[in-house]
Design a protein around this motif. Sequence first.
Motif, PDB file in Angstrom:
ATOM      1  N   ASN A  90      -0.734  -8.140  -4.494  1.00 48.73           N
ATOM      2  CA  ASN A  90      -0.133  -8.279  -3.158  1.00 48.73           C
ATOM      3  C   ASN A  90       0.461  -6.962  -2.670  1.00 48.73           C
ATOM      4  O   ASN A  90       0.341  -6.611  -1.492  1.00 48.73           O
ATOM      5  CB  ASN A  90       0.933  -9.367  -3.173  1.00 48.73           C
ATOM      6  CG  ASN A  90       0.332 -10.760  -3.263  1.00 48.73           C
ATOM      7  OD1 ASN A  90      -0.786 -10.988  -2.808  1.00 48.73           O
ATOM      8  ND2 ASN A  90       1.054 -11.694  -3.871  1.00 48.73           N
ATOM      9  N   ARG A  91       1.103  -6.215  -3.580  1.00 46.70           N
ATOM     10  CA  ARG A  91       1.648  -4.900  -3.193  1.00 46.70           C
ATOM     11  C   ARG A  91       0.516  -3.952  -2.802  1.00 46.70           C
ATOM     12  O   ARG A  91       0.600  -3.222  -1.809  1.00 46.70           O
ATOM     13  CB  ARG A  91       2.469  -4.299  -4.337  1.00 46.70           C
ATOM     14  CG  ARG A  91       3.796  -5.004  -4.611  1.00 46.70           C
ATOM     15  CD  ARG A  91       4.675  -4.152  -5.518  1.00 46.70           C
ATOM     16  NE  ARG A  91       4.039  -3.838  -6.787  1.00 46.70           N
ATOM     17  CZ  ARG A  91       4.105  -4.611  -7.872  1.00 46.70           C
ATOM     18  NH1 ARG A  91       4.774  -5.766  -7.836  1.00 46.70           N
ATOM     19  NH2 ARG A  91       3.508  -4.247  -8.990  1.00 46.70           N
ATOM     20  N   LYS A 120      -2.498  -4.753  -1.754  1.00 46.85           N
ATOM     21  CA  LYS A 120      -3.101  -5.225  -0.504  1.00 46.85           C
ATOM     22  C   LYS A 120      -2.245  -4.817   0.693  1.00 46.85           C
ATOM     23  O   LYS A 120      -2.764  -4.303   1.693  1.00 46.85           O
ATOM     24  CB  LYS A 120      -3.247  -6.746  -0.560  1.00 46.85           C
ATOM     25  CG  LYS A 120      -3.802  -7.386   0.709  1.00 46.85           C
ATOM     26  CD  LYS A 120      -3.579  -8.886   0.696  1.00 46.85           C
ATOM     27  CE  LYS A 120      -2.103  -9.207   0.743  1.00 46.85           C
ATOM     28  NZ  LYS A 120      -1.814 -10.657   0.776  1.00 46.85           N
ATOM     29  N   ASP A 121      -0.944  -5.034   0.617  1.00 50.58           N
ATOM     30  CA  ASP A 121      -0.052  -4.717   1.738  1.00 50.58           C
ATOM     31  C   ASP A 121      -0.055  -3.217   2.043  1.00 50.58           C
ATOM     32  O   ASP A 121      -0.021  -2.807   3.213  1.00 50.58           O
ATOM     33  CB  ASP A 121       1.378  -5.184   1.428  1.00 50.58           C
ATOM     34  CG  ASP A 121       1.490  -6.704   1.379  1.00 50.58           C
ATOM     35  OD1 ASP A 121       0.585  -7.383   1.879  1.00 50.58           O
ATOM     36  OD2 ASP A 121       2.482  -7.211   0.805  1.00 50.58           O
ATOM     37  N   GLU A 122      -0.092  -2.406   1.001  1.00 52.01           N
ATOM     38  CA  GLU A 122      -0.110  -0.949   1.201  1.00 52.01           C
ATOM     39  C   GLU A 122      -1.428  -0.512   1.830  1.00 52.01           C
ATOM     40  O   GLU A 122      -1.453   0.351   2.718  1.00 52.01           O
ATOM     41  CB  GLU A 122       0.095  -0.234  -0.127  1.00 52.01           C
ATOM     42  CG  GLU A 122       0.169   1.281   0.012  1.00 52.01           C
ATOM     43  CD  GLU A 122       0.457   1.990  -1.309  1.00 52.01           C
ATOM     44  OE1 GLU A 122       0.398   3.229  -1.336  1.00 52.01           O
ATOM     45  OE2 GLU A 122       0.731   1.291  -2.313  1.00 52.01           O
ATOM     46  N   ILE A 155      -3.396  -2.329   3.766  1.00 53.84           N
ATOM     47  CA  ILE A 155      -3.384  -2.762   5.167  1.00 53.84           C
ATOM     48  C   ILE A 155      -2.543  -1.813   6.008  1.00 53.84           C
ATOM     49  O   ILE A 155      -2.919  -1.440   7.125  1.00 53.84           O
ATOM     50  CB  ILE A 155      -2.835  -4.201   5.282  1.00 53.84           C
ATOM     51  CG1 ILE A 155      -3.804  -5.193   4.638  1.00 53.84           C
ATOM     52  CG2 ILE A 155      -2.586  -4.576   6.735  1.00 53.84           C
ATOM     53  CD1 ILE A 155      -3.260  -6.592   4.551  1.00 53.84           C
ATOM     54  N   HIS A 156      -1.402  -1.399   5.459  1.00 54.46           N
ATOM     55  CA  HIS A 156      -0.504  -0.507   6.191  1.00 54.46           C
ATOM     56  C   HIS A 156      -1.156   0.852   6.467  1.00 54.46           C
ATOM     57  O   HIS A 156      -0.915   1.464   7.515  1.00 54.46           O
ATOM     58  CB  HIS A 156       0.790  -0.313   5.395  1.00 54.46           C
ATOM     59  CG  HIS A 156       1.770   0.618   6.048  1.00 54.46           C
ATOM     60  ND1 HIS A 156       2.509   0.269   7.164  1.00 54.46           N
ATOM     61  CD2 HIS A 156       2.124   1.907   5.752  1.00 54.46           C
ATOM     62  CE1 HIS A 156       3.272   1.294   7.519  1.00 54.46           C
ATOM     63  NE2 HIS A 156       3.059   2.294   6.691  1.00 54.46           N
TER      64      HIS A 156
END
Length: 349
Positions: A276-277, A279-281, A283-284
């Motif tokens: 999840n970390r 993936k979020d990075e 996307i950012h």
Amino acid sequence: MSIDFSTCSIKQVSVHEVGNKNNGEQLYPTAEPLTIENEDLIEALNHYFLKPFNNPVFYEFTSSTDNAELNSVYQFVNEIFEHPTAFHINTINIAKHLFEATQHPNIKSGDLYVAYIEHCMIDGMIADAIGIFKSEQKDPFITSERKGKHYKVGFERGINIDTMDKGCLVFNVNKENGFKVCTVDKTSKGVDAQFWKDDFLKLTACADSYHFTNNFLTVTKAFVTSQLDKEFEINKADQIDLLNKSVDYFKENERFNEQEFTQSIFGDDKVIDSFNRFKDELIHNSDLSLSGNFDISSNAVKKQARVFKSVLKLDKNFHIYIHGNTELIQKGEDSDGRKFYKIYYNEEQ
């Protein structure tokens, strides 16, 4: 989203020669649309214009401010849809825009075809479309003609109707969000690969099932191959097993649920948190669009499955294809420090 071209017909076609401005070449716009009465030519143009879009991936126009109405091609296409009598002048505007955007010396000159195509069926709705096609390559052809007992053989160069260099179809659908656009570009790398979609058309991916499926598989593959072994002890065989399980999940389910996916593929809460970390990075730092729940696109799965490697490469001597139970593979090291894999099986095939 699907397209059916069986009901459509070409209403108008204009063609202009567009050179590379950076290389001192010119733009040669034509005075009027083509007059097309030959049925064989109409059939050939239908084939050339439409066949590459049998398995479409959809985009939409955007701009540097995310406002599609500021996109030049959007403006010209919209003007054609609203005022069909302004077709030819706006094909010239499109050609001028392409000419001005052609700045890199590697971008080839070519013939720009713009077509007004009526009565396409898109997701069960009838809609007109504007086709924009750039032909950069002319292939050699041998022509022959029988006259009595003699044959006349000649040589010409022309467009291979089975090969499109660059093209797009803009459907008069979803205008408020930048229309529905599908594109083709046979260029696979370098500046030229970015030019058509990003510099000239300025397209962004639609938030649809194809792109959600494609993007989530992309994120999963990147995590398993480039991040997972940095935080956890995992061998190549187990990495391949995770990739296979990921693709299998998308093949076996019609709808994606992120929580279900991460639990079934990774299981361990620490690995899920790491995913999840990651993936979020990602996307950012990119323009990826993702959703936690969506209908799975079988076309996107087929495309991604080709690049999900199931091959374990051991030096230059062996390649092991792993498609199933990794518990049948054991990794070890002998007393001389040589690494080995022990493989269990029931029968040779």
